[in-house]
Design a protein around this motif. Structure first.
Motif, PDB file in Angstrom:
ATOM      1  N   GLU A  77       0.829  -1.206   0.000  1.00  0.00           N
ATOM      2  CA  GLU A  77       0.000   0.000   0.000  1.00  0.00           C
ATOM      3  C   GLU A  77       0.865   1.257   0.000  1.00  0.00           C
ATOM      4  O   GLU A  77       0.563   2.231  -0.687  1.00  0.00           O
ATOM      5  CB  GLU A  77      -0.948  -0.023   1.196  1.00  0.00           C
ATOM      6  CG  GLU A  77      -1.997  -1.112   1.050  1.00  0.00           C
ATOM      7  CD  GLU A  77      -2.863  -1.293   2.283  1.00  0.00           C
ATOM      8  OE1 GLU A  77      -2.670  -0.559   3.280  1.00  0.00           O
ATOM      9  OE2 GLU A  77      -3.746  -2.173   2.239  1.00  0.00           O
ATOM     10  N   PHE A  78       1.965   1.242   0.750  1.00  0.00           N
ATOM     11  CA  PHE A  78       2.897   2.365   0.796  1.00  0.00           C
ATOM     12  C   PHE A  78       3.473   2.637  -0.588  1.00  0.00           C
ATOM     13  O   PHE A  78       3.483   3.776  -1.062  1.00  0.00           O
ATOM     14  CB  PHE A  78       4.006   2.062   1.807  1.00  0.00           C
ATOM     15  CG  PHE A  78       5.150   3.032   1.792  1.00  0.00           C
ATOM     16  CD1 PHE A  78       5.012   4.292   2.332  1.00  0.00           C
ATOM     17  CD2 PHE A  78       6.371   2.668   1.253  1.00  0.00           C
ATOM     18  CE1 PHE A  78       6.074   5.186   2.327  1.00  0.00           C
ATOM     19  CE2 PHE A  78       7.433   3.548   1.237  1.00  0.00           C
ATOM     20  CZ  PHE A  78       7.285   4.812   1.777  1.00  0.00           C
ATOM     21  N   VAL A  79       3.949   1.594  -1.250  1.00  0.00           N
ATOM     22  CA  VAL A  79       4.555   1.745  -2.575  1.00  0.00           C
ATOM     23  C   VAL A  79       3.539   2.277  -3.581  1.00  0.00           C
ATOM     24  O   VAL A  79       3.832   3.194  -4.352  1.00  0.00           O
ATOM     25  CB  VAL A  79       5.162   0.404  -3.055  1.00  0.00           C
ATOM     26  CG1 VAL A  79       5.518   0.445  -4.535  1.00  0.00           C
ATOM     27  CG2 VAL A  79       6.388   0.055  -2.226  1.00  0.00           C
ATOM     28  N   SER A  80       2.342   1.717  -3.590  1.00  0.00           N
ATOM     29  CA  SER A  80       1.345   2.157  -4.579  1.00  0.00           C
ATOM     30  C   SER A  80       0.899   3.594  -4.323  1.00  0.00           C
ATOM     31  O   SER A  80       0.534   4.301  -5.251  1.00  0.00           O
ATOM     32  CB  SER A  80       0.138   1.221  -4.584  1.00  0.00           C
ATOM     33  OG  SER A  80      -0.598   1.367  -3.396  1.00  0.00           O
ATOM     34  N   ARG A  81       0.948   4.032  -3.097  1.00  0.00           N
ATOM     35  CA  ARG A  81       0.503   5.382  -2.755  1.00  0.00           C
ATOM     36  C   ARG A  81       1.553   6.447  -3.077  1.00  0.00           C
ATOM     37  O   ARG A  81       1.228   7.530  -3.535  1.00  0.00           O
ATOM     38  CB  ARG A  81       0.148   5.444  -1.275  1.00  0.00           C
ATOM     39  CG  ARG A  81      -0.453   6.779  -0.842  1.00  0.00           C
ATOM     40  CD  ARG A  81      -0.930   6.765   0.594  1.00  0.00           C
ATOM     41  NE  ARG A  81      -1.996   5.785   0.753  1.00  0.00           N
ATOM     42  CZ  ARG A  81      -2.025   4.846   1.693  1.00  0.00           C
ATOM     43  NH1 ARG A  81      -1.043   4.754   2.569  1.00  0.00           N
ATOM     44  NH2 ARG A  81      -3.015   3.993   1.777  1.00  0.00           N
ATOM     45  N   TYR A  82       2.842   6.146  -2.845  1.00  0.00           N
ATOM     46  CA  TYR A  82       3.860   7.196  -2.891  1.00  0.00           C
ATOM     47  C   TYR A  82       4.872   7.113  -4.030  1.00  0.00           C
ATOM     48  O   TYR A  82       5.646   8.046  -4.217  1.00  0.00           O
ATOM     49  CB  TYR A  82       4.618   7.240  -1.561  1.00  0.00           C
ATOM     50  CG  TYR A  82       3.732   7.651  -0.427  1.00  0.00           C
ATOM     51  CD1 TYR A  82       3.268   8.952  -0.310  1.00  0.00           C
ATOM     52  CD2 TYR A  82       3.330   6.721   0.534  1.00  0.00           C
ATOM     53  CE1 TYR A  82       2.447   9.335   0.735  1.00  0.00           C
ATOM     54  CE2 TYR A  82       2.507   7.095   1.584  1.00  0.00           C
ATOM     55  CZ  TYR A  82       2.066   8.401   1.674  1.00  0.00           C
ATOM     56  OH  TYR A  82       1.253   8.773   2.704  1.00  0.00           O
ATOM     57  N   PHE A  83       4.911   6.030  -4.781  1.00  0.00           N
ATOM     58  CA  PHE A  83       5.930   5.893  -5.818  1.00  0.00           C
ATOM     59  C   PHE A  83       5.311   5.926  -7.210  1.00  0.00           C
ATOM     60  O   PHE A  83       4.235   5.379  -7.425  1.00  0.00           O
ATOM     61  CB  PHE A  83       6.720   4.599  -5.623  1.00  0.00           C
ATOM     62  CG  PHE A  83       7.580   4.631  -4.390  1.00  0.00           C
ATOM     63  CD1 PHE A  83       8.853   5.158  -4.432  1.00  0.00           C
ATOM     64  CD2 PHE A  83       7.115   4.141  -3.187  1.00  0.00           C
ATOM     65  CE1 PHE A  83       9.647   5.195  -3.298  1.00  0.00           C
ATOM     66  CE2 PHE A  83       7.889   4.171  -2.046  1.00  0.00           C
ATOM     67  CZ  PHE A  83       9.160   4.694  -2.096  1.00  0.00           C
ATOM     68  N   ARG A  84       6.025   6.541  -8.149  1.00  0.00           N
ATOM     69  CA  ARG A  84       5.560   6.678  -9.525  1.00  0.00           C
ATOM     70  C   ARG A  84       6.693   6.358 -10.504  1.00  0.00           C
ATOM     71  O   ARG A  84       7.868   6.366 -10.146  1.00  0.00           O
ATOM     72  CB  ARG A  84       5.067   8.108  -9.794  1.00  0.00           C
ATOM     73  CG  ARG A  84       3.843   8.509  -8.991  1.00  0.00           C
ATOM     74  CD  ARG A  84       2.606   7.740  -9.465  1.00  0.00           C
ATOM     75  NE  ARG A  84       1.477   7.903  -8.582  1.00  0.00           N
ATOM     76  CZ  ARG A  84       1.050   7.009  -7.697  1.00  0.00           C
ATOM     77  NH1 ARG A  84       1.663   5.863  -7.568  1.00  0.00           N
ATOM     78  NH2 ARG A  84      -0.001   7.231  -6.958  1.00  0.00           N
ATOM     79  N   LYS A  85       6.308   6.148 -11.735  1.00  0.00           N
ATOM     80  CA  LYS A  85       7.242   5.851 -12.818  1.00  0.00           C
ATOM     81  C   LYS A  85       8.378   6.879 -12.840  1.00  0.00           C
ATOM     82  O   LYS A  85       8.151   8.069 -12.708  1.00  0.00           O
ATOM     83  CB  LYS A  85       6.500   5.887 -14.155  1.00  0.00           C
ATOM     84  CG  LYS A  85       7.391   5.655 -15.356  1.00  0.00           C
ATOM     85  CD  LYS A  85       6.603   5.738 -16.636  1.00  0.00           C
ATOM     86  CE  LYS A  85       7.503   5.543 -17.833  1.00  0.00           C
ATOM     87  NZ  LYS A  85       6.764   5.602 -19.085  1.00  0.00           N
ATOM     88  N   GLY A  86       9.608   6.367 -12.981  1.00  0.00           N
ATOM     89  CA  GLY A  86      10.780   7.223 -13.089  1.00  0.00           C
ATOM     90  C   GLY A  86      11.455   7.540 -11.768  1.00  0.00           C
ATOM     91  O   GLY A  86      12.591   7.999 -11.747  1.00  0.00           O
ATOM     92  N   GLN A  87      10.778   7.297 -10.646  1.00  0.00           N
ATOM     93  CA  GLN A  87      11.370   7.597  -9.346  1.00  0.00           C
ATOM     94  C   GLN A  87      12.485   6.632  -9.012  1.00  0.00           C
ATOM     95  O   GLN A  87      12.401   5.435  -9.302  1.00  0.00           O
ATOM     96  CB  GLN A  87      10.314   7.505  -8.248  1.00  0.00           C
ATOM     97  CG  GLN A  87       9.769   8.833  -7.812  1.00  0.00           C
ATOM     98  CD  GLN A  87       8.812   8.661  -6.658  1.00  0.00           C
ATOM     99  OE1 GLN A  87       7.809   7.964  -6.782  1.00  0.00           O
ATOM    100  NE2 GLN A  87       9.105   9.289  -5.551  1.00  0.00           N
ATOM    101  N   LEU A  88      13.522   7.152  -8.377  1.00  0.00           N
ATOM    102  CA  LEU A  88      14.622   6.330  -7.900  1.00  0.00           C
ATOM    103  C   LEU A  88      14.243   5.753  -6.538  1.00  0.00           C
ATOM    104  O   LEU A  88      13.874   6.499  -5.629  1.00  0.00           O
ATOM    105  CB  LEU A  88      15.897   7.168  -7.784  1.00  0.00           C
ATOM    106  CG  LEU A  88      17.178   6.420  -7.437  1.00  0.00           C
ATOM    107  CD1 LEU A  88      17.555   5.447  -8.553  1.00  0.00           C
ATOM    108  CD2 LEU A  88      18.305   7.410  -7.198  1.00  0.00           C
TER     109      LEU A  88
END
Length: 154
Positions: free
Chosen positions: A59-70
């Motif tokens: 849930e954390f990853v899907s909420r805060y991370f987007r394509k291109g982020q390191l």
């Protein structure tokens, strides 16, 4: 035996959040990880690694991370066997990440539009007035100790 993986790479696409039949959150995504060496006369190569996260981490990853982020992550390698649509037996290798971290500032990862993130500085600490007395719980469970007698309080 030891099965630990530490990786840092860029998300290839936005993470995909799903739920199992038992309503357990699972997120899958891939990261691009550059190899440490460049072949003689060639270009640096990149590996695309499949990542799986479960429950709160998903849930954390899907909420805060987007394509291109390191991102940086810790986990373990897992293999699983399956049969594809043509009836061929396949083996999938993926990293099951139990920790996922931001690996760059929000400003560095903003894409397009020149958007920049701003963060408010923490509030300034103010000294209490001279001679003020406090009881336990008034300032974060700390108590002012009178040391005018010259002795240490411990």
């Amino acid at each position: 035996m030891l099965n630990r993986v530490v990786l840092m790479g860029r998300l290839v696409a936005d993470p995909e959040l799903r739920h199992t039949a038992n309503n357990i959150a699972v997120t899958t995504f891939r990261i691009a990880v550059d190899r440490n060496y460049t072949p003689k006369g060639g270009e640096r190569q990149t590996d695309f690694i499949s990542i799986v996260t479960w429950r709160n981490t998903a849930e954390f990853v899907s909420r805060y991370f987007r394509k291109g982020q390191l991102v940086a992550l810790e986990g373990s390698i897992q293999t699983r066997s399956y049969t594809d649509n043509q009836g061929n037996n396949r083996t999938a290798f993926e990293v099951v990440a139990d920790q996922v971290y931001f690996a760059e500032s929000r400003n560095s990862s903003s894409q397009g539009g020149g958007q920049t993130a701003s963060f408010a500085p923490p509030p300034a600490f103010e000294e209490p007035p001279k001679g003020a007395s406090f009881s336990v719980g008034e300032i974060g469970d700390f108590e002012e100790i009178d040391t005018d007698d010259g002795e240490l309080p411990f």
